[in-house]
Design a protein around this motif. Structure first.
Motif, PDB file in Angstrom:
ATOM      1  N   ALA A 361    -100.389   7.651 -53.319  1.00  0.00           N
ATOM      2  CA  ALA A 361    -101.224   8.401 -52.390  1.00  0.00           C
ATOM      3  C   ALA A 361    -102.504   7.646 -52.064  1.00  0.00           C
ATOM      4  CB  ALA A 361    -101.542   9.777 -52.976  1.00  0.00           C
ATOM      5  N   ALA A 362    -103.109   7.030 -53.088  1.00  0.00           N
ATOM      6  CA  ALA A 362    -104.353   6.290 -52.875  1.00  0.00           C
ATOM      7  C   ALA A 362    -104.140   5.077 -51.977  1.00  0.00           C
ATOM      8  CB  ALA A 362    -104.934   5.859 -54.217  1.00  0.00           C
ATOM      9  N   VAL A 363    -103.039   4.349 -52.208  1.00  0.00           N
ATOM     10  CA  VAL A 363    -102.755   3.149 -51.406  1.00  0.00           C
ATOM     11  C   VAL A 363    -102.441   3.529 -49.969  1.00  0.00           C
ATOM     12  CG1 VAL A 363    -101.091   1.283 -51.048  1.00  0.00           C
ATOM     13  CG2 VAL A 363    -102.011   1.721 -53.338  1.00  0.00           C
ATOM     14  N   ASP A 364    -101.577   4.508 -49.777  1.00  0.00           N
ATOM     15  CA  ASP A 364    -101.215   4.917 -48.413  1.00  0.00           C
ATOM     16  C   ASP A 364    -102.447   5.347 -47.629  1.00  0.00           C
ATOM     17  OD1 ASP A 364     -99.138   5.796 -46.352  1.00  0.00           O
ATOM     18  OD2 ASP A 364    -100.141   7.708 -46.764  1.00  0.00           O
ATOM     19  N   GLN A 365    -103.324   6.126 -48.265  1.00  0.00           N
ATOM     20  CA  GLN A 365    -104.520   6.599 -47.559  1.00  0.00           C
ATOM     21  C   GLN A 365    -105.470   5.454 -47.252  1.00  0.00           C
ATOM     22  OE1 GLN A 365    -104.750   9.872 -46.515  1.00  0.00           O
ATOM     23  NE2 GLN A 365    -106.316   8.863 -45.253  1.00  0.00           N
ATOM     24  N   LYS A 392     -90.380  13.477 -52.307  1.00  0.00           N
ATOM     25  CA  LYS A 392     -91.816  13.656 -52.527  1.00  0.00           C
ATOM     26  C   LYS A 392     -92.567  12.330 -52.379  1.00  0.00           C
ATOM     27  CE  LYS A 392     -90.962  17.562 -55.603  1.00  0.00           C
ATOM     28  NZ  LYS A 392     -90.959  18.046 -57.010  1.00  0.00           N
ATOM     29  N   ALA A 393     -91.960  11.243 -52.855  1.00  0.00           N
ATOM     30  CA  ALA A 393     -92.597   9.924 -52.728  1.00  0.00           C
ATOM     31  C   ALA A 393     -92.748   9.541 -51.258  1.00  0.00           C
ATOM     32  CB  ALA A 393     -91.771   8.875 -53.469  1.00  0.00           C
ATOM     33  N   ILE A 394     -91.711   9.788 -50.472  1.00  0.00           N
ATOM     34  CA  ILE A 394     -91.780   9.439 -49.050  1.00  0.00           C
ATOM     35  C   ILE A 394     -92.819  10.309 -48.340  1.00  0.00           C
ATOM     36  CG2 ILE A 394     -90.468   9.408 -46.887  1.00  0.00           C
ATOM     37  CD1 ILE A 394     -88.003   8.671 -48.621  1.00  0.00           C
ATOM     38  N   ALA A 395     -92.879  11.594 -48.691  1.00  0.00           N
ATOM     39  CA  ALA A 395     -93.884  12.469 -48.089  1.00  0.00           C
ATOM     40  C   ALA A 395     -95.299  12.036 -48.469  1.00  0.00           C
ATOM     41  CB  ALA A 395     -93.637  13.913 -48.515  1.00  0.00           C
ATOM     42  N   LEU A 396     -95.450  11.406 -49.641  1.00  0.00           N
ATOM     43  CA  LEU A 396     -96.764  10.890 -50.052  1.00  0.00           C
ATOM     44  C   LEU A 396     -97.101   9.566 -49.387  1.00  0.00           C
ATOM     45  CD1 LEU A 396     -96.932  11.634 -53.900  1.00  0.00           C
ATOM     46  CD2 LEU A 396     -98.336  12.663 -52.102  1.00  0.00           C
ATOM     47  N   GLY A 397     -96.122   8.942 -48.720  1.00  0.00           N
ATOM     48  CA  GLY A 397     -96.427   7.717 -47.991  1.00  0.00           C
ATOM     49  C   GLY A 397     -95.520   6.539 -48.244  1.00  0.00           C
ATOM     50  N   ALA A 398     -94.543   6.657 -49.140  1.00  0.00           N
ATOM     51  CA  ALA A 398     -93.641   5.533 -49.417  1.00  0.00           C
ATOM     52  C   ALA A 398     -92.618   5.373 -48.295  1.00  0.00           C
ATOM     53  CB  ALA A 398     -92.920   5.747 -50.741  1.00  0.00           C
TER      54      ALA A 398
END
Length: 501
Positions: A361-365, A392-398
């Motif tokens: 989450a931190a990296v994607d943001q 859930k990982a993809i929704a967080l940005g993966a």
């Protein structure tokens, strides 16, 4: 001299009325737990050797065996637990560093289990994946940030090299040497059948597996074991391993007992010598140095393959990822602190790093805030246990997920966490020929294919329930997540709202 006898952690319970002394358990146990006592004319057990791998239980034809955790205990103490005392006694006796394998077993928060997924109801209807198209195909690599046209006004469609996955799952790095030939063959064949990729890890690529190169990610680590031009040319992508979730900040170590035969030839080191990777790459001390290696590998492979940089999830991971995105890398792989390993210092494995959910989450943001999210793809690993974790990982940005321990479990691993001994009873983390043959690559490949196909089906169903019909529409869509039992700070880092909001 102090007496520091440690009672065995597990007990072998043998039902004498069922045991027929067939000695199958004796033949099957690589740890030599079982033996036939000629005088007593019955089977006996040396429980101090038992690692609770369940091989004897599974193989016993009369179901006469079970393994139980001993009820022998130290005086109760919430601070000085039995595990702490046993580890201290071992170190006082040996003077050595404690080694452990697989992932962190401590009861720390698992954020996947604190996140819930949204579902469609009335105004945004759900989608039936059995009757309507559902796209799980994923492309990893740099994406254009804007539409560009040539002098004739036509849209430029050329992309930098991409990895095309039929589903957003890859088999993570596990080196030949740490796992067996048959385990690698199972992973390679499954990746080919599924239209995804497996990762060689830092041990080079066995000559028999070059034919699977179109579905192979080759790794370059600090030890450079097995790295040469043909190796770099063989894979579909090249991964630079800077760090690993189970042991951030330190190098790798494959004991000399596993450096035998083809492992020695593949790694290009003498038989019986320990394969020790330095903690740092001795040619990388800055993002500029990393950039030089990224482009050296691109040059060596004719700019035809994406380059991945793998890092461990650590406290400043967002800033590190920002630098990597500017180094020329096409994909960033982030490995969380629960990631598996063949061997790591116990203290490192259990105390260093951060959960993959927070790191992702931190990296994607950070990359979104800096306007460079599309310049790299994100692949995450470190205890991805189910299709729900993938969603859930993809929704967080993966963009996709690495799975390692889950893949080994599909092959028969029982998480006995004794990989470093090389005595894996299931033929996975061993180089002993008599043990390696216990893993049938035909069966292993089929079980891996079944697992990923099952997860893909579930991913489609979950996305359909959300009213989403493609992985691309799910990526970074944190509105589809809600937290349960999380602090305000945790919710802030994850970028999600609490359930009920």
């Amino acid at each position: 001299m102090p007496i520091d006898f440690l009672y065995p952690e597990y007990e072998v319970v043998r039902d004498a009325s069922r045991c027929i002394a067939c000695r199958a358990c004796e033949r099957q146990c690589s740890n030599e737990v079982h033996a036939f006592d000629e005088e007593l004319e019955c089977m006996v057990s040396d429980e101090s050797r038992c690692v609770n791998c369940h091989r004897c239980v599974s193989i016993c034809p009369t179901r006469a065996l079970k393994i139980v955790k001993t009820d022998h205990t130290f005086r109760e103490n919430a601070n000085w637990t039995g595990d702490t005392i046993r580890e201290l006694y071992r170190q006082a006796g040996s003077g050595g560093v404690l080694l452990s394998s697989m992932g962190n077993p401590k009861p720390l928060p698992v954020y996947w289990d604190r996140l819930l997924l949204n579902a469609s109801q009335v105004t945004n209807p759900s989608i039936d994946p059995l009757r309507e198209p559902m796209e799980t195909k994923t492309f990893l690599g740099k994406k254009p940030t804007k539409i560009e046209r040539d002098e004739d006004g036509r849209i430029k469609t050329e992309l930098t090299p991409q990895l095309e996955l039929s589903t957003p799952i890859l088999f993570s790095a596990m080196s030949y040497g740490s796992i067996s030939y048959n385990a690698h063959e199972s992973l390679a064949r499954a990746a080919e059948a599924l239209g995804i990729y497996y990762n060689t890890g830092e041990g080079g690529l066995h000559q028999d597996f070059y034919k699977y190169g179109a579905n192979t990610i080759v790794q370059v680590a600090s030890g450079r074991f097995g790295v040469h031009k043909d190796y770099l040319s063989a894979g579909a992508a090249i991964e630079i391993k800077m760090g690993q979730g189970a042991k951030p900040g330190i190098g790798g170590h494959l004991p000399g007992t596993k450096i035998v035969g083809d492992v020695s030839r593949t790694r290009m080191i003498p038989e019986g010598s320990d394969a020790i990777s330095p903690a740092p790459h001795h040619d990388i001390y800055s993002i500029e140095d990393l950039r030089q290696l990224v482009f050296s590998l691109k040059e060596a492979s004719g700019y035809k393959k994406p380059v991945i940089v793998k890092i461990a999830a650590v406290h400043n991971v967002a800033a590190i990822a920002s630098g990597i995105a500017r180094s020329g890398a096409d994909i960033i792989a982030i490995d969380g602190f629960r990631g598996g390993t063949g061997a790591a210092p116990t203290r490192i494995r259990d105390n260093v790093g951060i959960p993959i959910e927070l790191a992702l989450a931190a990296v994607d943001q950070r990359l979104r805030d800096e306007g460079i999210r599309n310049t790299v793809s994100l692949v995450v690993g470190g205890s991805v246990r189910s299709s729900a974790d993938v969603v859930k990982a993809i929704a967080l940005g993966a963009d996709a997920c690495y799975i390692g321990t889950a893949a080994l479990l599909a092959l028969g691993c029982h998480l006995c966490r004794s990989c470093q001994t090389g005595k894996c009873n299931w033929g996975i983390a061993t180089q002993r020929p008599d043990l390696v043959k216990r893993l049938n690559p035909d069966i292993g490949m089929r079980r891996l294919v079944n697992l990923v196909n099952a997860w893909t089906h579930e991913i489609k169903e979950i996305m359909g329930g959300m009213g989403i019909n493609s992985i691309e529409a799910l990526r970074g869509n944190r509105l589809m997540l809600r937290g349960v039992g999380l602090t305000e700070k945790e919710l802030e880092i994850l970028g999600v709202k609490h359930a009920g909001e």
